[in-house]
Write a protein that holds these residues in place. Structure first.
Motif, PDB file in Angstrom:
ATOM      1  N   UNK A 186       0.740  -1.140  -0.105  1.00  0.00           N
ATOM      2  CA  UNK A 186      -0.122  -0.036   0.031  1.00  0.00           C
ATOM      3  C   UNK A 186       0.922   1.484   0.080  1.00  0.00           C
ATOM      4  N   UNK A 187       2.187   1.120   0.415  1.00  0.00           N
ATOM      5  CA  UNK A 187       2.937   2.297   0.269  1.00  0.00           C
ATOM      6  C   UNK A 187       2.713   3.223   1.662  1.00  0.00           C
ATOM      7  N   UNK A 188       2.259   2.566   2.550  1.00  0.00           N
ATOM      8  CA  UNK A 188       1.977   3.318   3.747  1.00  0.00           C
ATOM      9  C   UNK A 188       2.724   2.882   4.987  1.00  0.00           C
TER      10      UNK A 188
ATOM     11  N   UNK B 138      -2.336  -1.758  16.474  1.00  0.00           N
ATOM     12  CA  UNK B 138      -2.670  -1.722  14.720  1.00  0.00           C
ATOM     13  C   UNK B 138      -1.578  -2.013  14.043  1.00  0.00           C
ATOM     14  N   UNK B 139      -1.634  -3.099  13.219  1.00  0.00           N
ATOM     15  CA  UNK B 139      -0.195  -3.347  12.277  1.00  0.00           C
ATOM     16  C   UNK B 139      -0.784  -3.329  10.769  1.00  0.00           C
ATOM     17  N   UNK B 140      -1.895  -2.695  10.660  1.00  0.00           N
ATOM     18  CA  UNK B 140      -2.552  -2.609   9.248  1.00  0.00           C
ATOM     19  C   UNK B 140      -1.671  -2.526   8.184  1.00  0.00           C
ATOM     20  N   UNK B 141      -0.700  -1.415   8.606  1.00  0.00           N
ATOM     21  CA  UNK B 141       0.048  -0.857   7.508  1.00  0.00           C
ATOM     22  C   UNK B 141       1.062  -2.088   6.871  1.00  0.00           C
ATOM     23  N   UNK B 142       1.234  -3.321   7.483  1.00  0.00           N
ATOM     24  CA  UNK B 142       1.780  -4.427   6.890  1.00  0.00           C
ATOM     25  C   UNK B 142       0.849  -5.308   5.888  1.00  0.00           C
ATOM     26  N   UNK B 143      -0.217  -5.164   6.053  1.00  0.00           N
ATOM     27  CA  UNK B 143      -1.273  -5.879   5.000  1.00  0.00           C
ATOM     28  C   UNK B 143      -0.770  -5.856   3.686  1.00  0.00           C
TER      29      UNK B 143
ATOM     30  N   UNK C 130       9.374  -0.902   9.806  1.00  0.00           N
ATOM     31  CA  UNK C 130      10.154  -1.878   9.080  1.00  0.00           C
ATOM     32  C   UNK C 130       9.480  -3.344   9.496  1.00  0.00           C
ATOM     33  N   UNK C 131       8.999  -4.217   8.369  1.00  0.00           N
ATOM     34  CA  UNK C 131       8.305  -5.189   8.568  1.00  0.00           C
ATOM     35  C   UNK C 131       9.313  -6.306   9.299  1.00  0.00           C
ATOM     36  N   UNK C 132      10.588  -6.050   8.953  1.00  0.00           N
ATOM     37  CA  UNK C 132      11.620  -6.859   9.746  1.00  0.00           C
ATOM     38  C   UNK C 132      11.547  -6.786  11.374  1.00  0.00           C
ATOM     39  N   UNK C 133      11.130  -5.571  11.748  1.00  0.00           N
ATOM     40  CA  UNK C 133      11.296  -5.534  13.254  1.00  0.00           C
ATOM     41  C   UNK C 133       9.917  -6.350  13.892  1.00  0.00           C
ATOM     42  N   UNK C 134       9.010  -6.639  13.106  1.00  0.00           N
ATOM     43  CA  UNK C 134       7.682  -7.538  13.528  1.00  0.00           C
ATOM     44  C   UNK C 134       7.977  -8.952  13.181  1.00  0.00           C
ATOM     45  N   UNK C 135       9.075  -9.515  12.725  1.00  0.00           N
ATOM     46  CA  UNK C 135       9.421 -10.818  12.540  1.00  0.00           C
ATOM     47  C   UNK C 135      10.502 -11.293  13.418  1.00  0.00           C
ATOM     48  N   UNK C 136       9.991 -12.002  14.418  1.00  0.00           N
ATOM     49  CA  UNK C 136      10.881 -12.581  15.380  1.00  0.00           C
ATOM     50  C   UNK C 136      11.587 -13.988  14.975  1.00  0.00           C
ATOM     51  N   UNK C 137      12.834 -14.053  15.310  1.00  0.00           N
ATOM     52  CA  UNK C 137      13.550 -15.444  14.789  1.00  0.00           C
ATOM     53  C   UNK C 137      13.903 -15.856  16.128  1.00  0.00           C
ATOM     54  N   UNK C 138      13.751 -17.234  16.325  1.00  0.00           N
ATOM     55  CA  UNK C 138      14.285 -18.122  17.257  1.00  0.00           C
ATOM     56  C   UNK C 138      14.914 -19.268  16.769  1.00  0.00           C
TER      57      UNK C 138
ATOM     58  N   UNK D  51       8.249 -15.808  13.953  1.00  0.00           N
ATOM     59  CA  UNK D  51       6.894 -15.436  14.659  1.00  0.00           C
ATOM     60  C   UNK D  51       6.555 -14.082  14.285  1.00  0.00           C
ATOM     61  N   UNK D  52       5.421 -13.893  13.692  1.00  0.00           N
ATOM     62  CA  UNK D  52       5.069 -12.439  13.156  1.00  0.00           C
ATOM     63  C   UNK D  52       4.306 -12.076  14.750  1.00  0.00           C
ATOM     64  N   UNK D  53       5.116 -11.178  15.246  1.00  0.00           N
ATOM     65  CA  UNK D  53       4.877 -10.593  16.630  1.00  0.00           C
ATOM     66  C   UNK D  53       3.533  -9.687  16.525  1.00  0.00           C
TER      67      UNK D  53
END
Length: 194
Positions: free
Chosen positions: A94-96, A169-174, A100-108, A162-164
Motif C-alpha cells: 500500500x505504500x503506507x 494496529x499493524x494494518x500497515x503490513x497488510x 520496518x516489517x523486519x522489526x515484527x518478524x521474530x527469529x528463534x 514469529x509474526x509478532x
C-alpha cells in the motif's frame, strides 16, 4: 739439458702425477633416487539443505512457523565457524509503511529436533540484519557446532519465525511481503599440524 728444460719437465711430471692421484680420489660407487611430490589443496564446501528455508503466504500477527534445515560439510577440510549474513527487502503493498516489517518478524534459533523447546538465541530479522556475522556465530552456531563440522558431517538446525502480535494496529503490513536472504559463510578449522 738446460736448467729451464729440466725444471719444465719436472713441473710437467709433477702435474701428471697429481692429476693421476687426484683422479683416483674421485673414483667411488654412487646411486641416486628421485622422489615425486605433490601438494593438493583441500576443499571447503558448506551446503545448506533445503536451499529455501521458508516460504509462507497469508501470515498474520501471532502466526508462528518452524523450519528445519541442515548445514553439511561436503568438503575435505573441517569447518570451524559458520558466519551468517542476513539481508531482506520489503515490498510495501500500500505504500503506507512507517515501520520496518523486519522489526515484527521474530527469529528463534532452537536446538535440533529432540529439544525444540530450548531456544539458543532469539532476535528480530531487523536486529539480525544489523549484527556482525561473528556475533551471529557466537550466539547461534557456537552453541550448536561446538566442535565445528568435520568433512562429510552435517548438523540439523531449527528456526522458528514469529509474526509478532504487538497488540496494536499493524494494518500497515497488510499485503506486504518480505524477501529474506541468508548467506552462510564457512571458515576452515585451524591447522592441526599434519
Amino acid at each position: 739439458m738446460g736448467v729451464k728444460k729440466q725444471l719444465g719437465i719436472g713441473v710437467m711430471t709433477a702435474a701428471l702425477g697429481l692429476s693421476l692421484i687426484g683422479g683416483g680420489t674421485y673414483a667411488y660407487f654412487s646411486d641416486s633416487e628421485t622422489t615425486n611430490n605433490t601438494f593438493a589443496a583441500g576443499t571447503l564446501d558448506l551446503a545448506v539443505e533445503p536451499t529455501q528455508v521458508i516460504e509462507v503466504d497469508n501470515i498474520q500477527p501471532g502466526d508462528s512457523m518452524t523450519r528445519n534445515f541442515e548445514l553439511q560439510n561436503n568438503g575435505s577440510l573441517a569447518i570451524d565457524k559458520v558466519l551468517l549474513e542476513t539481508n531482506y527487502s520489503v515490498t510495501d503493498a500500500e505504500g503506507d509503511n512507517t515501520g520496518d516489517f523486519g522489526d515484527h518478524i521474530q527469529v528463534e534459533f532452537l536446538y535440533n529436533a529432540d529439544k525444540l523447546d530450548e531456544v539458543i538465541y532469539q532476535t528480530t530479522l531487523a536486529e539480525l540484519k544489523n549484527m556482525s556475522p561473528e556475533a551471529v556465530n557466537e550466539h547461534v552456531f557456537d552453541p550448536v557446532l561446538e566442535d565445528g563440522l568435520e568433512p562429510g558431517s552435517l548438523d540439523d538446525l531449527v528456526v522458528k519465525f514469529n509474526f509478532i502480535d504487538n497488540g496494536e494496529n499493524q494494518n500497515q503490513f497488510q499485503g506486504d511481503s518480505l524477501n529474506l536472504e541468508w548467506t552462510f559463510n564457512a571458515q576452515q578449522a585451524a591447522d592441526d599440524g599434519e
